[in-house]
Design a protein around this motif. Structure first.
Motif, PDB file in Angstrom:
ATOM      1  N   ASN A 143       0.663  -1.176   0.010  1.00  0.00           N
ATOM      2  CA  ASN A 143      -0.002   0.097  -0.095  1.00  0.00           C
ATOM      3  C   ASN A 143       0.601   1.158   0.135  1.00  0.00           C
ATOM      4  O   ASN A 143       0.293   2.400  -0.149  1.00  0.00           O
ATOM      5  N   ILE A 144       2.076   1.048   0.290  1.00  0.00           N
ATOM      6  CA  ILE A 144       3.118   2.389   0.340  1.00  0.00           C
ATOM      7  C   ILE A 144       3.897   1.962  -0.599  1.00  0.00           C
ATOM      8  O   ILE A 144       4.796   1.165  -0.887  1.00  0.00           O
ATOM      9  N   LYS A 145       4.493   3.252  -1.567  1.00  0.00           N
ATOM     10  CA  LYS A 145       5.452   3.516  -2.564  1.00  0.00           C
ATOM     11  C   LYS A 145       6.208   4.388  -2.110  1.00  0.00           C
ATOM     12  O   LYS A 145       5.897   5.573  -1.629  1.00  0.00           O
ATOM     13  N   LEU A 146       7.525   3.904  -2.017  1.00  0.00           N
ATOM     14  CA  LEU A 146       8.739   4.815  -1.830  1.00  0.00           C
ATOM     15  C   LEU A 146       9.200   5.221  -2.963  1.00  0.00           C
ATOM     16  O   LEU A 146       9.772   4.675  -4.026  1.00  0.00           O
ATOM     17  N   ASN A 147       9.511   6.645  -3.294  1.00  0.00           N
ATOM     18  CA  ASN A 147      10.150   7.437  -4.397  1.00  0.00           C
ATOM     19  C   ASN A 147      11.386   8.046  -3.873  1.00  0.00           C
ATOM     20  O   ASN A 147      11.296   9.193  -3.103  1.00  0.00           O
ATOM     21  N   PHE A 148      12.533   7.940  -4.453  1.00  0.00           N
ATOM     22  CA  PHE A 148      13.879   8.333  -4.197  1.00  0.00           C
ATOM     23  C   PHE A 148      14.349   9.098  -5.389  1.00  0.00           C
ATOM     24  O   PHE A 148      14.598   8.577  -6.516  1.00  0.00           O
ATOM     25  N   ASN A 149      14.506  10.523  -5.256  1.00  0.00           N
ATOM     26  CA  ASN A 149      14.989  11.301  -6.345  1.00  0.00           C
ATOM     27  C   ASN A 149      16.193  11.944  -5.701  1.00  0.00           C
ATOM     28  O   ASN A 149      16.285  12.782  -4.643  1.00  0.00           O
ATOM     29  N   THR A 150      17.553  11.447  -6.392  1.00  0.00           N
ATOM     30  CA  THR A 150      18.730  12.254  -5.754  1.00  0.00           C
ATOM     31  C   THR A 150      19.211  12.816  -7.087  1.00  0.00           C
ATOM     32  O   THR A 150      19.472  12.690  -7.857  1.00  0.00           O
ATOM     33  N   ASN A 151      19.681  14.320  -6.565  1.00  0.00           N
ATOM     34  CA  ASN A 151      20.638  15.049  -7.609  1.00  0.00           C
ATOM     35  C   ASN A 151      21.954  14.415  -7.819  1.00  0.00           C
ATOM     36  O   ASN A 151      22.608  14.218  -6.797  1.00  0.00           O
ATOM     37  N   ASN A 152      22.323  14.164  -8.945  1.00  0.00           N
ATOM     38  CA  ASN A 152      23.529  13.411  -9.355  1.00  0.00           C
ATOM     39  C   ASN A 152      24.525  14.338  -9.459  1.00  0.00           C
ATOM     40  O   ASN A 152      25.936  13.685  -9.698  1.00  0.00           O
ATOM     41  N   ASN A 153      24.452  15.761  -9.211  1.00  0.00           N
ATOM     42  CA  ASN A 153      25.546  16.548  -9.325  1.00  0.00           C
ATOM     43  C   ASN A 153      26.122  17.109  -8.106  1.00  0.00           C
ATOM     44  O   ASN A 153      26.833  17.940  -7.971  1.00  0.00           O
ATOM     45  N   MET A 154      25.839  15.932  -6.981  1.00  0.00           N
ATOM     46  CA  MET A 154      26.355  16.291  -5.897  1.00  0.00           C
ATOM     47  C   MET A 154      27.843  16.215  -5.961  1.00  0.00           C
ATOM     48  O   MET A 154      28.468  15.454  -6.625  1.00  0.00           O
ATOM     49  N   PRO A 155      28.795  16.721  -5.033  1.00  0.00           N
ATOM     50  CA  PRO A 155      30.110  16.577  -4.754  1.00  0.00           C
ATOM     51  C   PRO A 155      30.610  15.127  -4.680  1.00  0.00           C
ATOM     52  O   PRO A 155      29.640  14.472  -3.679  1.00  0.00           O
ATOM     53  N   ASP A 156      31.557  14.619  -4.666  1.00  0.00           N
ATOM     54  CA  ASP A 156      31.806  13.210  -4.372  1.00  0.00           C
ATOM     55  C   ASP A 156      32.423  13.121  -2.924  1.00  0.00           C
ATOM     56  O   ASP A 156      31.753  11.965  -2.372  1.00  0.00           O
ATOM     57  N   ASN A 157      32.690  14.071  -2.246  1.00  0.00           N
ATOM     58  CA  ASN A 157      32.990  14.015  -0.753  1.00  0.00           C
ATOM     59  C   ASN A 157      32.366  15.148  -0.036  1.00  0.00           C
ATOM     60  O   ASN A 157      32.687  16.187  -0.395  1.00  0.00           O
ATOM     61  N   LEU A 158      31.836  15.154   1.139  1.00  0.00           N
ATOM     62  CA  LEU A 158      31.543  16.002   1.964  1.00  0.00           C
ATOM     63  C   LEU A 158      31.976  15.879   3.336  1.00  0.00           C
ATOM     64  O   LEU A 158      32.284  14.578   3.778  1.00  0.00           O
ATOM     65  N   TYR A 159      32.029  16.871   4.108  1.00  0.00           N
ATOM     66  CA  TYR A 159      32.609  16.910   5.475  1.00  0.00           C
ATOM     67  C   TYR A 159      31.380  17.179   6.443  1.00  0.00           C
ATOM     68  O   TYR A 159      30.812  18.104   6.298  1.00  0.00           O
ATOM     69  N   GLY A 160      31.142  16.221   7.399  1.00  0.00           N
ATOM     70  CA  GLY A 160      29.985  16.589   8.562  1.00  0.00           C
ATOM     71  C   GLY A 160      29.740  15.230   9.239  1.00  0.00           C
ATOM     72  O   GLY A 160      30.239  14.267   8.955  1.00  0.00           O
ATOM     73  N   ASP A 161      28.715  15.402  10.214  1.00  0.00           N
ATOM     74  CA  ASP A 161      28.447  14.316  10.949  1.00  0.00           C
ATOM     75  C   ASP A 161      27.337  13.411  10.107  1.00  0.00           C
ATOM     76  O   ASP A 161      26.264  13.576  10.455  1.00  0.00           O
ATOM     77  N   SER A 162      27.795  12.758   9.350  1.00  0.00           N
ATOM     78  CA  SER A 162      26.979  11.432   8.679  1.00  0.00           C
ATOM     79  C   SER A 162      26.210  10.604   9.483  1.00  0.00           C
ATOM     80  O   SER A 162      24.976  10.369   9.072  1.00  0.00           O
ATOM     81  N   VAL A 163      26.614  10.354  10.580  1.00  0.00           N
ATOM     82  CA  VAL A 163      26.041   9.466  11.327  1.00  0.00           C
ATOM     83  C   VAL A 163      24.735   9.980  11.949  1.00  0.00           C
ATOM     84  O   VAL A 163      23.869   9.369  11.885  1.00  0.00           O
ATOM     85  N   LYS A 164      24.720  11.149  12.555  1.00  0.00           N
ATOM     86  CA  LYS A 164      23.834  11.901  12.964  1.00  0.00           C
ATOM     87  C   LYS A 164      22.688  12.453  12.100  1.00  0.00           C
ATOM     88  O   LYS A 164      21.364  12.316  12.207  1.00  0.00           O
ATOM     89  N   LEU A 165      23.101  12.788  11.023  1.00  0.00           N
ATOM     90  CA  LEU A 165      22.282  13.070   9.718  1.00  0.00           C
ATOM     91  C   LEU A 165      21.514  11.864   9.341  1.00  0.00           C
ATOM     92  O   LEU A 165      20.350  12.046   8.866  1.00  0.00           O
ATOM     93  N   LYS A 166      22.425  10.864   9.044  1.00  0.00           N
ATOM     94  CA  LYS A 166      21.538   9.688   8.543  1.00  0.00           C
ATOM     95  C   LYS A 166      20.463   9.217   9.625  1.00  0.00           C
ATOM     96  O   LYS A 166      19.445   8.858   9.317  1.00  0.00           O
ATOM     97  N   GLN A 167      20.694   9.188  11.123  1.00  0.00           N
ATOM     98  CA  GLN A 167      19.880   8.863  11.923  1.00  0.00           C
ATOM     99  C   GLN A 167      18.554   9.906  11.793  1.00  0.00           C
ATOM    100  O   GLN A 167      17.506   9.293  11.930  1.00  0.00           O
TER     101      GLN A 167
END
Length: 195
Positions: A61-85
């Protein structure tokens, strides 16, 4: 011999729990450590997609749609663990309150020089929230409590704590919602580009 090994393992585990508890009790709640590291945003968002798609794989009953901008830089610097959470928690919240319909996750970015502004929209067709609930969430000005620090070890955190974490990371969350017409969360967060 097996009994001795088991006792040693249990002792190590108890030491870990005790040390973890002592660490938490000695943390200044206004000074939670941000663990900034270099991460690949493409892999980061693919991992989130896999984890959340798995959660709805049996729900037709639920459909997930992911759309990601492919022009993102290859590497970012930040707290990816908390952001992912936070992102996974917001998607899980959308799944929880959406019986039928879809959840759209749009990841965009604007970057100039060495700053990448991530714009992450999570929109569902679920139950929605009234204005009072939205205001209660957005007016969360108090700092993170000791109880909430304990929850930071969980993968899934509640909405109030998600907002606090994003604020702690230097970002903001906007909320649009109507009862019966779903909710849209927008995270706006600047990350350094690591070249």
């Amino acid at each position: 011999n097996e009994v001795i090994t088991m006792i040693e393992e249990k002792t190590k585990y108890l030491k870990y729990i005790l040390n973890n508890t002592l660490d938490i009790s000695s943390i200044d709640v206004n000074n939670i450590k941000i663990n900034n590291t270099v991460y690949n945003p493409h892999k980061f968002f693919v991992d989130i997609q896999k984890k959340t798609e798995y959660k709805v794989k049996d729900n037709k009953n639920i459909k997930l749609n992911f759309n990601t901008n492919n022009n993102m830089p290859d590497n970012l610097y930040g707290d990816s663990v908390k952001l992912k959470q936070v992102i996974i928690s917001l998607i899980n919240n959308a799944i929880k309150y959406t019986e039928n319909g879809e959840i759209s996750i749009n990841i965009d970015c604007i970057y100039r020089y060495d700053i990448c502004r991530l714009i992450i929209r999570i929109k569902d067709t679920g139950k929605g929230m009234n204005l009072e609930k939205i205001n209660e969430l957005l007016m969360t000005n108090e700092s993170i409590t000791v109880e909430e620090i304990n929850k930071l070890d969980n993968i899934d955190v509640d909405l109030k704590l998600s907002l606090k974490i994003v604020k702690l990371l230097g970002g903001i969350i906007n909320i649009k919602s109507n009862v019966g017409n779903g909710t849209e969360f927008t995270i706006i967060l600047d990350q350094k580009v690591d070249r």
